[in-house]
Motif scaffolding. Structure first.
Motif, PDB file in Angstrom:
ATOM      1  N   ILE A  36       0.840  -1.201   0.000  1.00 60.45           N
ATOM      2  CA  ILE A  36       0.000   0.000   0.000  1.00 60.45           C
ATOM      3  C   ILE A  36       0.876   1.252   0.000  1.00 60.45           C
ATOM      4  O   ILE A  36       0.776   2.107  -0.883  1.00 60.45           O
ATOM      5  CB  ILE A  36      -0.973  -0.008   1.197  1.00 60.45           C
ATOM      6  N   GLY A  37       1.758   1.370   0.963  1.00 61.68           N
ATOM      7  CA  GLY A  37       2.645   2.526   1.019  1.00 61.68           C
ATOM      8  C   GLY A  37       3.584   2.586  -0.173  1.00 61.68           C
ATOM      9  O   GLY A  37       3.859   3.662  -0.712  1.00 61.68           O
ATOM     10  N   ILE A  38       4.071   1.419  -0.613  1.00 63.38           N
ATOM     11  CA  ILE A  38       4.988   1.373  -1.752  1.00 63.38           C
ATOM     12  C   ILE A  38       4.281   1.804  -3.032  1.00 63.38           C
ATOM     13  O   ILE A  38       4.849   2.515  -3.869  1.00 63.38           O
ATOM     14  CB  ILE A  38       5.579  -0.033  -1.898  1.00 63.38           C
ATOM     15  N   SER A  39       3.030   1.398  -3.203  1.00 68.72           N
ATOM     16  CA  SER A  39       2.281   1.784  -4.398  1.00 68.72           C
ATOM     17  C   SER A  39       2.054   3.287  -4.452  1.00 68.72           C
ATOM     18  O   SER A  39       2.058   3.885  -5.539  1.00 68.72           O
ATOM     19  CB  SER A  39       0.939   1.039  -4.443  1.00 68.72           C
ATOM     20  N   ALA A  40       1.849   3.905  -3.302  1.00 68.12           N
ATOM     21  CA  ALA A  40       1.688   5.364  -3.270  1.00 68.12           C
ATOM     22  C   ALA A  40       2.974   6.051  -3.723  1.00 68.12           C
ATOM     23  O   ALA A  40       2.948   7.001  -4.522  1.00 68.12           O
ATOM     24  CB  ALA A  40       1.293   5.819  -1.874  1.00 68.12           C
ATOM     25  N   ILE A  41       4.110   5.576  -3.230  1.00 68.20           N
ATOM     26  CA  ILE A  41       5.402   6.143  -3.632  1.00 68.20           C
ATOM     27  C   ILE A  41       5.582   6.040  -5.146  1.00 68.20           C
ATOM     28  O   ILE A  41       6.114   6.951  -5.793  1.00 68.20           O
ATOM     29  CB  ILE A  41       6.557   5.428  -2.906  1.00 68.20           C
ATOM     30  N   GLY A  91      -6.467   5.216  -8.936  1.00 65.23           N
ATOM     31  CA  GLY A  91      -5.932   5.574  -7.626  1.00 65.23           C
ATOM     32  C   GLY A  91      -4.476   5.167  -7.520  1.00 65.23           C
ATOM     33  O   GLY A  91      -3.715   5.265  -8.481  1.00 65.23           O
ATOM     34  N   ILE A  92      -4.076   4.694  -6.350  1.00 65.75           N
ATOM     35  CA  ILE A  92      -2.703   4.214  -6.193  1.00 65.75           C
ATOM     36  C   ILE A  92      -2.556   2.767  -6.652  1.00 65.75           C
ATOM     37  O   ILE A  92      -1.449   2.265  -6.817  1.00 65.75           O
ATOM     38  CB  ILE A  92      -2.177   4.385  -4.749  1.00 65.75           C
ATOM     39  N   GLY A  93      -3.689   2.074  -6.821  1.00 62.43           N
ATOM     40  CA  GLY A  93      -3.643   0.713  -7.344  1.00 62.43           C
ATOM     41  C   GLY A  93      -3.249  -0.318  -6.317  1.00 62.43           C
ATOM     42  O   GLY A  93      -2.596  -1.312  -6.663  1.00 62.43           O
ATOM     43  N   ALA A  94      -3.658  -0.133  -5.071  1.00 60.60           N
ATOM     44  CA  ALA A  94      -3.321  -1.094  -4.015  1.00 60.60           C
ATOM     45  C   ALA A  94      -4.559  -1.441  -3.213  1.00 60.60           C
ATOM     46  O   ALA A  94      -5.502  -0.656  -3.119  1.00 60.60           O
ATOM     47  CB  ALA A  94      -2.257  -0.511  -3.087  1.00 60.60           C
ATOM     48  N   SER A  95      -4.549  -2.637  -2.634  1.00 61.81           N
ATOM     49  CA  SER A  95      -5.668  -3.064  -1.793  1.00 61.81           C
ATOM     50  C   SER A  95      -5.190  -4.119  -0.817  1.00 61.81           C
ATOM     51  O   SER A  95      -4.254  -4.881  -1.109  1.00 61.81           O
ATOM     52  CB  SER A  95      -6.791  -3.640  -2.660  1.00 61.81           C
ATOM     53  N   LEU A  96      -5.823  -4.190   0.346  1.00 55.21           N
ATOM     54  CA  LEU A  96      -5.522  -5.241   1.303  1.00 55.21           C
ATOM     55  C   LEU A  96      -5.942  -6.594   0.754  1.00 55.21           C
ATOM     56  O   LEU A  96      -6.979  -6.710   0.094  1.00 55.21           O
ATOM     57  CB  LEU A  96      -6.252  -4.984   2.623  1.00 55.21           C
ATOM     58  N   ILE A  97      -5.154  -7.617   1.038  1.00 55.63           N
ATOM     59  CA  ILE A  97      -5.476  -8.962   0.561  1.00 55.63           C
ATOM     60  C   ILE A  97      -6.678  -9.519   1.315  1.00 55.63           C
ATOM     61  O   ILE A  97      -7.592 -10.092   0.726  1.00 55.63           O
ATOM     62  CB  ILE A  97      -4.255  -9.886   0.711  1.00 55.63           C
ATOM     63  N   ASN A  98      -6.690  -9.364   2.636  1.00 58.29           N
ATOM     64  CA  ASN A  98      -7.822  -9.854   3.447  1.00 58.29           C
ATOM     65  C   ASN A  98      -8.425  -8.679   4.198  1.00 58.29           C
ATOM     66  O   ASN A  98      -7.819  -8.139   5.122  1.00 58.29           O
ATOM     67  CB  ASN A  98      -7.357 -10.921   4.435  1.00 58.29           C
ATOM     68  N   ASP A 113       3.455 -10.201   2.313  1.00 60.22           N
ATOM     69  CA  ASP A 113       2.803  -8.903   2.145  1.00 60.22           C
ATOM     70  C   ASP A 113       1.344  -9.011   2.581  1.00 60.22           C
ATOM     71  O   ASP A 113       0.730 -10.075   2.465  1.00 60.22           O
ATOM     72  CB  ASP A 113       2.878  -8.477   0.674  1.00 60.22           C
ATOM     73  N   ILE A 114       0.782  -7.908   3.061  1.00 60.69           N
ATOM     74  CA  ILE A 114      -0.628  -7.880   3.444  1.00 60.69           C
ATOM     75  C   ILE A 114      -1.491  -7.269   2.347  1.00 60.69           C
ATOM     76  O   ILE A 114      -2.714  -7.177   2.479  1.00 60.69           O
ATOM     77  CB  ILE A 114      -0.837  -7.071   4.743  1.00 60.69           C
ATOM     78  N   ALA A 115      -0.855  -6.837   1.262  1.00 58.96           N
ATOM     79  CA  ALA A 115      -1.571  -6.097   0.231  1.00 58.96           C
ATOM     80  C   ALA A 115      -1.060  -6.451  -1.153  1.00 58.96           C
ATOM     81  O   ALA A 115       0.013  -7.034  -1.314  1.00 58.96           O
ATOM     82  CB  ALA A 115      -1.431  -4.594   0.468  1.00 58.96           C
ATOM     83  N   THR A 116      -1.840  -6.088  -2.152  1.00 60.09           N
ATOM     84  CA  THR A 116      -1.411  -6.144  -3.536  1.00 60.09           C
ATOM     85  C   THR A 116      -1.260  -4.721  -4.051  1.00 60.09           C
ATOM     86  O   THR A 116      -1.855  -3.792  -3.517  1.00 60.09           O
ATOM     87  CB  THR A 116      -2.436  -6.892  -4.405  1.00 60.09           C
ATOM     88  N   GLY A 117      -0.470  -4.573  -5.094  1.00 58.04           N
ATOM     89  CA  GLY A 117      -0.257  -3.232  -5.647  1.00 58.04           C
ATOM     90  C   GLY A 117       0.764  -3.295  -6.755  1.00 58.04           C
ATOM     91  O   GLY A 117       0.815  -4.274  -7.513  1.00 58.04           O
ATOM     92  N   MET A 172      12.257   2.229  -2.794  1.00 53.49           N
ATOM     93  CA  MET A 172      10.898   1.757  -2.507  1.00 53.49           C
ATOM     94  C   MET A 172      10.847   0.231  -2.505  1.00 53.49           C
ATOM     95  O   MET A 172       9.988  -0.386  -3.111  1.00 53.49           O
ATOM     96  CB  MET A 172       9.900   2.344  -3.508  1.00 53.49           C
ATOM     97  N   ASP A 173      11.787  -0.362  -1.762  1.00 55.21           N
ATOM     98  CA  ASP A 173      11.904  -1.819  -1.721  1.00 55.21           C
ATOM     99  C   ASP A 173      11.224  -2.430  -0.501  1.00 55.21           C
ATOM    100  O   ASP A 173      11.350  -3.628  -0.256  1.00 55.21           O
ATOM    101  CB  ASP A 173      13.382  -2.226  -1.733  1.00 55.21           C
ATOM    102  N   GLY A 174      10.480  -1.621   0.269  1.00 56.22           N
ATOM    103  CA  GLY A 174       9.937  -2.089   1.539  1.00 56.22           C
ATOM    104  C   GLY A 174       9.182  -3.398   1.456  1.00 56.22           C
ATOM    105  O   GLY A 174       9.413  -4.322   2.244  1.00 56.22           O
ATOM    106  N   ALA A 175       8.260  -3.505   0.496  1.00 53.30           N
ATOM    107  CA  ALA A 175       7.466  -4.723   0.388  1.00 53.30           C
ATOM    108  C   ALA A 175       8.318  -5.926  -0.020  1.00 53.30           C
ATOM    109  O   ALA A 175       7.986  -7.073   0.310  1.00 53.30           O
ATOM    110  CB  ALA A 175       6.322  -4.520  -0.607  1.00 53.30           C
ATOM    111  N   LEU A 176       9.430  -5.682  -0.723  1.00 51.48           N
ATOM    112  CA  LEU A 176      10.321  -6.768  -1.120  1.00 51.48           C
ATOM    113  C   LEU A 176      11.067  -7.351   0.073  1.00 51.48           C
ATOM    114  O   LEU A 176      11.561  -8.485   0.007  1.00 51.48           O
ATOM    115  CB  LEU A 176      11.342  -6.273  -2.153  1.00 51.48           C
ATOM    116  N   LEU A 177      11.146  -6.592   1.155  1.00 48.09           N
ATOM    117  CA  LEU A 177      11.860  -7.049   2.349  1.00 48.09           C
ATOM    118  C   LEU A 177      10.983  -7.886   3.271  1.00 48.09           C
ATOM    119  O   LEU A 177      11.461  -8.439   4.261  1.00 48.09           O
ATOM    120  CB  LEU A 177      12.391  -5.839   3.133  1.00 48.09           C
ATOM    121  N   LEU A 178       9.677  -7.970   2.952  1.00 52.09           N
ATOM    122  CA  LEU A 178       8.734  -8.691   3.804  1.00 52.09           C
ATOM    123  C   LEU A 178       8.700 -10.172   3.458  1.00 52.09           C
ATOM    124  O   LEU A 178       8.804 -10.556   2.292  1.00 52.09           O
ATOM    125  CB  LEU A 178       7.328  -8.113   3.648  1.00 52.09           C
ATOM    126  N   SER A 179       8.486 -11.010   4.473  1.00 51.15           N
ATOM    127  CA  SER A 179       8.308 -12.436   4.207  1.00 51.15           C
ATOM    128  C   SER A 179       6.914 -12.714   3.678  1.00 51.15           C
ATOM    129  O   SER A 179       6.686 -13.693   2.965  1.00 51.15           O
ATOM    130  CB  SER A 179       8.565 -13.256   5.482  1.00 51.15           C
TER     131      SER A 179
END
Length: 338
Positions: A285-290, A330-337, A311-315, A302-309
């Motif tokens: 979500i934050g990465i998609s905004a950037i 929009g920013i093109g992101a959404s929560l997965i659940n 992700d909670i979102a798509t984007g 903007m590698d934050g989501a790549l560092l996660l084991s």
């Protein structure tokens, strides 16, 4: 307009270490704004350096729910002006709110956010990938498991030159160095000479944030460009960084969101400085905004989501440093659940 606030604990692939801290979990807060069948999302992560927790952000946002839910049709800039007066002591929470409102507003207009701003992504910069401080062999392993065209290497140890020397043996990629306030003036000037020979592009925030005389000395004598991070938090800091740094790294959570970040980018360019935006280990979500700021930037981290084991979102997605937008507005992101 309705607001929903959620908190998550983002688990990292590796322990992430910089000069002043280490962590395996990154708490984050997600704001969802709902209106007219649309949902806009925003994000801000916690940060001990700035005394920000997800609980403090939630409390500050909950305190102004009547204000938030009474607004709907202003431009993002108008909404930010009103919200910033109420969240002047919590720019992290303001960032999540501003981001979500931008997302919602652009969706209602039927446009991607960069389109709403009149920008084109044809010449977007590539993002770097961060290698946190670790034992040298483990840093080499992290580099090898993620082949990448640009690396940001976290330093601030007694073995900094040895680390970069060893990493250079394993890749021809461009290097950027972030010492997170971990060096002295002499170390910075001397290290810059050695690091330039090792293919380093620039140094990020080598000196403690408030040491302006030291920044000036390094600015005059470093053979590598110096980019401000901790010294450039809010809009008025950009002018202070002029003639002390060659560029500024803007963090959305620190400055209060996309609205002030765009003004900071424009001001940096006015002063002839390079403009960069960095991340704070956000989800997609934050990465998609950037990603929508890329047409306005010289550099991006903007590698934050790549560092996660996980992700909670798509984007947006990233391959070999290149950012790929999704088809949605929009920013093109959404929560997965949700």
């Amino acid at each position: 307009m309705k607001i929903i606030i959620r908190t998550f604990k983002l688990k990292l692939k590796h322990t992430f270490t910089i000069s002043r801290e280490s962590h395996d979990i990154q708490p984050t807060l997600i704001v969802e704004l709902q209106s007219d069948g649309f949902s806009g999302f925003g994000e801000a992560t916690s940060n001990p350096y700035y005394n920000i927790t997800v609980d403090s952000m939630r409390a500050n946002l909950e305190a102004i729910i009547p204000f938030i839910e009474s607004h709907n049709d202003e431009t993002p800039e108008e909404f930010w002006d009103s919200a910033s007066a109420l969240l002047k002591n919590d720019r992290f929470a303001l960032c999540a709110l501003d981001m979500a409102y931008h997302d919602l507003y652009a969706q209602k207009k039927g446009k991607k956010l960069y389109e709403l701003w009149g920008n084109s992504p044809l010449h977007n910069p590539k993002t770097d990938y961060t290698i946190g401080i670790d034992k040298i062999d483990k840093m080499v392993t992290k580099l090898k498991e993620m082949p990448w065209p640009i690396y940001k290497i976290k330093l601030g140890t007694k073995d900094d030159i040895a680390i970069v020397t060893e990493l250079r043996k394993h890749t021809d990629a461009r290097f950027r160095i972030d010492a997170n306030c971990g060096w002295t003036v002499t170390e910075t000037i001397n290290n810059a000479i050695a690091l330039k020979k090792l293919g380093v592009e620039f140094l990020e925030q080598p000196i403690k944030a408030d040491q302006w005389a030291a920044h000036k000395e390094v600015f005059k004598h470093s053979v590598l460009p110096i980019i401000a991070d901790e010294s450039c938090i809010v809009e008025e800091d950009v002018a202070k960084c002029h003639n002390h740094f060659h560029g500024v790294n803007i963090k959305l959570v620190k400055c209060g969101g996309l609205t002030p970040a765009r003004r900071m980018i424009a001001e940096a360019k006015h002063f002839g400085m390079k403009a960069m935006v960095g991340c704070m280990t956000e989800s997609s979500i934050g990465i998609s905004a950037i990603a929508h700021l890329l047409p306005e930037l010289d550099y991006v981290d903007m590698d934050g989501a790549l560092l996660l084991s996980e992700d909670i979102a798509t984007g947006v997605t990233i391959t070999d440093g290149i950012i790929h937008y999704v088809d949605s507005n929009g920013i093109g992101a959404s929560l997965i659940n949700r």
